[in-house]
Write a protein that holds these residues in place. Structure first.
Motif, PDB file in Angstrom:
ATOM      1  N   LEU A  39       0.722  -1.225  -0.150  1.00  0.00           N
ATOM      2  CA  LEU A  39      -0.061   0.130   0.166  1.00  0.00           C
ATOM      3  C   LEU A  39       0.913   1.274   0.043  1.00  0.00           C
ATOM      4  N   PRO A  40       0.775   2.126  -0.884  1.00  0.00           N
ATOM      5  CA  PRO A  40       1.393   3.340  -1.026  1.00  0.00           C
ATOM      6  C   PRO A  40       1.325   4.289  -0.018  1.00  0.00           C
ATOM      7  N   LYS A  41       2.238   5.084   0.674  1.00  0.00           N
ATOM      8  CA  LYS A  41       1.752   6.130   1.666  1.00  0.00           C
ATOM      9  C   LYS A  41       1.796   7.259   0.586  1.00  0.00           C
ATOM     10  N   PRO A  42       1.046   8.462   1.113  1.00  0.00           N
ATOM     11  CA  PRO A  42      -0.109   8.292   2.052  1.00  0.00           C
ATOM     12  C   PRO A  42      -1.381   7.609   1.713  1.00  0.00           C
ATOM     13  N   PHE A  43      -2.018   6.871   2.782  1.00  0.00           N
ATOM     14  CA  PHE A  43      -3.049   5.915   2.420  1.00  0.00           C
ATOM     15  C   PHE A  43      -4.217   6.236   3.445  1.00  0.00           C
ATOM     16  N   GLU A  44      -5.362   5.798   2.948  1.00  0.00           N
ATOM     17  CA  GLU A  44      -6.719   5.962   3.934  1.00  0.00           C
ATOM     18  C   GLU A  44      -6.326   4.831   4.963  1.00  0.00           C
ATOM     19  N   PRO A  45      -6.456   4.885   6.161  1.00  0.00           N
ATOM     20  CA  PRO A  45      -6.594   3.917   7.095  1.00  0.00           C
ATOM     21  C   PRO A  45      -7.711   2.682   6.761  1.00  0.00           C
ATOM     22  N   ARG A  46      -8.758   3.292   6.079  1.00  0.00           N
ATOM     23  CA  ARG A  46      -9.946   2.120   5.876  1.00  0.00           C
ATOM     24  C   ARG A  46      -9.578   1.193   4.769  1.00  0.00           C
ATOM     25  N   GLU A  47      -8.456   1.656   3.850  1.00  0.00           N
ATOM     26  CA  GLU A  47      -8.025   0.832   2.937  1.00  0.00           C
ATOM     27  C   GLU A  47      -6.728  -0.118   3.469  1.00  0.00           C
ATOM     28  N   LEU A  48      -6.273   0.304   4.284  1.00  0.00           N
ATOM     29  CA  LEU A  48      -5.193  -0.525   5.059  1.00  0.00           C
ATOM     30  C   LEU A  48      -6.005  -1.824   5.840  1.00  0.00           C
ATOM     31  N   VAL A  49      -7.057  -1.376   6.331  1.00  0.00           N
ATOM     32  CA  VAL A  49      -7.829  -2.194   7.299  1.00  0.00           C
ATOM     33  C   VAL A  49      -8.329  -3.423   6.326  1.00  0.00           C
ATOM     34  N   ALA A  50      -8.811  -2.786   4.985  1.00  0.00           N
ATOM     35  CA  ALA A  50      -9.348  -3.902   3.907  1.00  0.00           C
ATOM     36  C   ALA A  50      -8.332  -4.812   3.527  1.00  0.00           C
ATOM     37  N   ARG A  51      -7.047  -4.134   3.315  1.00  0.00           N
ATOM     38  CA  ARG A  51      -6.166  -4.999   2.568  1.00  0.00           C
ATOM     39  C   ARG A  51      -5.866  -6.255   3.770  1.00  0.00           C
ATOM     40  N   VAL A  52      -5.805  -5.660   5.200  1.00  0.00           N
ATOM     41  CA  VAL A  52      -5.464  -6.748   6.208  1.00  0.00           C
ATOM     42  C   VAL A  52      -6.507  -7.719   6.376  1.00  0.00           C
ATOM     43  N   GLN A  53      -7.808  -7.244   6.083  1.00  0.00           N
ATOM     44  CA  GLN A  53      -8.627  -8.163   6.271  1.00  0.00           C
ATOM     45  C   GLN A  53      -9.077  -9.280   5.317  1.00  0.00           C
ATOM     46  N   THR A  54      -8.751  -8.721   3.871  1.00  0.00           N
ATOM     47  CA  THR A  54      -8.659  -9.582   2.818  1.00  0.00           C
ATOM     48  C   THR A  54      -7.699 -10.736   3.093  1.00  0.00           C
ATOM     49  N   ILE A  55      -6.245 -10.441   3.624  1.00  0.00           N
ATOM     50  CA  ILE A  55      -5.549 -11.559   3.474  1.00  0.00           C
ATOM     51  C   ILE A  55      -5.900 -12.335   4.586  1.00  0.00           C
ATOM     52  N   LEU A  56      -6.308 -11.917   5.749  1.00  0.00           N
ATOM     53  CA  LEU A  56      -6.595 -12.666   7.044  1.00  0.00           C
ATOM     54  C   LEU A  56      -7.675 -13.559   6.618  1.00  0.00           C
ATOM     55  N   ARG A  57      -8.814 -13.191   5.683  1.00  0.00           N
ATOM     56  CA  ARG A  57      -9.932 -14.010   5.123  1.00  0.00           C
ATOM     57  C   ARG A  57      -9.351 -15.199   4.389  1.00  0.00           C
ATOM     58  N   ARG A  58      -8.316 -14.718   3.615  1.00  0.00           N
ATOM     59  CA  ARG A  58      -7.659 -16.045   2.639  1.00  0.00           C
ATOM     60  C   ARG A  58      -7.112 -16.999   3.648  1.00  0.00           C
ATOM     61  N   GLN A  59      -6.460 -16.098   4.760  1.00  0.00           N
ATOM     62  CA  GLN A  59      -5.873 -17.592   5.603  1.00  0.00           C
ATOM     63  C   GLN A  59      -6.882 -18.233   6.311  1.00  0.00           C
ATOM     64  N   ARG A  60      -7.939 -17.692   6.533  1.00  0.00           N
ATOM     65  CA  ARG A  60      -8.944 -18.369   7.306  1.00  0.00           C
ATOM     66  C   ARG A  60     -10.041 -19.494   6.362  1.00  0.00           C
ATOM     67  N   VAL A  61      -9.878 -19.277   5.268  1.00  0.00           N
ATOM     68  CA  VAL A  61     -10.717 -19.974   4.221  1.00  0.00           C
ATOM     69  C   VAL A  61     -10.532 -21.491   4.291  1.00  0.00           C
ATOM     70  N   ARG A  62     -11.432 -22.295   4.673  1.00  0.00           N
ATOM     71  CA  ARG A  62     -11.478 -23.974   4.683  1.00  0.00           C
ATOM     72  C   ARG A  62     -12.397 -24.285   3.809  1.00  0.00           C
ATOM     73  N   PRO A  63     -12.295 -25.319   3.015  1.00  0.00           N
ATOM     74  CA  PRO A  63     -13.307 -25.897   2.413  1.00  0.00           C
ATOM     75  C   PRO A  63     -14.014 -26.716   3.112  1.00  0.00           C
ATOM     76  N   ALA A  64     -14.655 -26.472   4.236  1.00  0.00           N
ATOM     77  CA  ALA A  64     -15.189 -27.485   5.188  1.00  0.00           C
ATOM     78  C   ALA A  64     -16.466 -28.033   4.679  1.00  0.00           C
ATOM     79  N   ALA A  65     -17.063 -27.560   3.725  1.00  0.00           N
ATOM     80  CA  ALA A  65     -18.257 -28.109   3.115  1.00  0.00           C
ATOM     81  C   ALA A  65     -17.943 -29.023   1.937  1.00  0.00           C
ATOM     82  N   ALA A  66     -16.888 -28.910   1.604  1.00  0.00           N
ATOM     83  CA  ALA A  66     -16.480 -29.811   0.439  1.00  0.00           C
ATOM     84  C   ALA A  66     -16.446 -31.449   0.834  1.00  0.00           C
ATOM     85  N   PRO A  67     -16.533 -32.402   0.001  1.00  0.00           N
ATOM     86  CA  PRO A  67     -16.319 -33.781   0.509  1.00  0.00           C
ATOM     87  C   PRO A  67     -14.913 -34.108   0.850  1.00  0.00           C
ATOM     88  N   ALA A  68     -14.687 -35.051   1.674  1.00  0.00           N
ATOM     89  CA  ALA A  68     -13.176 -35.359   2.238  1.00  0.00           C
ATOM     90  C   ALA A  68     -12.269 -35.502   1.144  1.00  0.00           C
TER      91      ALA A  68
END
Length: 268
Positions: free
Chosen positions: A103-132
């Motif tokens: 993220l280039p400086k200067p940045f909007e805090p909301r965009e930084l939060v969005a970037r962090v939330q996105t990579i955390l969401r990708r880390q959390r994703v698990r295909p639990a509903a998929a067949p074994a």
């Protein structure tokens, strides 16, 4: 990653940046700790289980690139880099070293939060509903466990960043299918951002190096990338994998990268 509120570490020597950012992150359920020096940040990372790190490029003791390299030697924690000048080269270098986003400086805090939330969401994703049977992909010399987020190359566990794992999992979901750079960006980023297709080539290049001596990610000229490797065990109920695609040299702006990624003596 912790199951509680996400805990983020900011390493930036601007004493006026951390406190207001910490208050802003708290509004979104995240705890933001601050370190002013790389040595302090590394000590905190060793002492506490952080979910992500935000690194400034311009730092005392060592720059953000050297810090990113040092963190990557021991951890696959998601990393967002802050580039003061916003130069494309800064972004390229950061991605090559293993950063997940920038993220280039200067940045909007909301965009930084969005970037962090996105990579955390990708880390959390698990295909639990998929067949074994869909939790694991087994190929010649390569095994991808989606549930454990683990990749084995000839039985040896590879240390991949979150973005590298997601890219490999995407290609493995449909072996033989060609994914364009835009397809990959849209699937992995999950939100509109100031992205460039060169970022995909950099992540692919990093992933190829880690998969060596396997040569299973192929470049299709003016099209994108595909996983060309045979399955060991066909997944139950899945469509048989398409036959491996004969790679072609990638021309245009990414031609040099595609050529550099091939092992010596490899044909087109």
């Amino acid at each position: 990653m912790s199951t509680d509120a996400p805990r983020i570490l900011l390493i930036d020597d601007d004493v006026h940046l951390g406190p207001p950012l910490a208050s802003y992150f708290a509004r979104f359920g995240c705890t933001l700790d601050c370190a002013l020096r790389p040595s302090e940040g590394l000590a905190r990372l060793r002492a506490h289980p952080y979910d992500a790190a935000i690194l400034d490029v311009m730092l005392p003791e060592m720059d953000g690139f050297a810090l990113c390299r040092q963190i990557r030697a021991d951890s696959d924690i998601p990393i967002v880099m802050l580039t003061a000048r916003g130069d494309v080269m800064d972004r390229v270098v950061g991605l090559e070293l293993g950063a997940d986003d920038y993220l280039p400086k200067p940045f909007e805090p909301r965009e930084l939060v969005a970037r962090v939330q996105t990579i955390l969401r990708r880390q959390r994703v698990r295909p639990a509903a998929a067949p074994a049977s869909a939790q694991r992909h087994d190929f010649d010399g390569l095994a991808i466990d989606l549930d454990r987020r683990e990749v084995l190359r000839h039985g040896e566990r590879l240390e991949l960043t979150g973005t590298e794992f997601e890219l490999l999992a995407l290609l493995a979901s449909e072996p033989g299918k060609v994914f364009s750079r835009d397809d990959i960006l849209n699937r992995l980023r999950g939100h509109e951002a100031d992205l460039f297709t060169r970022a995909v080539d950099i992540v692919v290049s990093r992933l190829r190096r880690k998969l060596e001596p396997l040569d299973c990610i192929k470049t299709l000229r003016n099209a994108g990338y595909t996983l060309a490797v045979g399955r060991v065990v066909e997944e139950a109920g899945s469509t048989p994998a398409r036959p491996p695609v004969r790679p072609e040299p990638d021309e245009g702006q990414n031609g040099a990268q595609a050529t550099a990624d091939r092992p010596p003596g490899a044909g087109s």
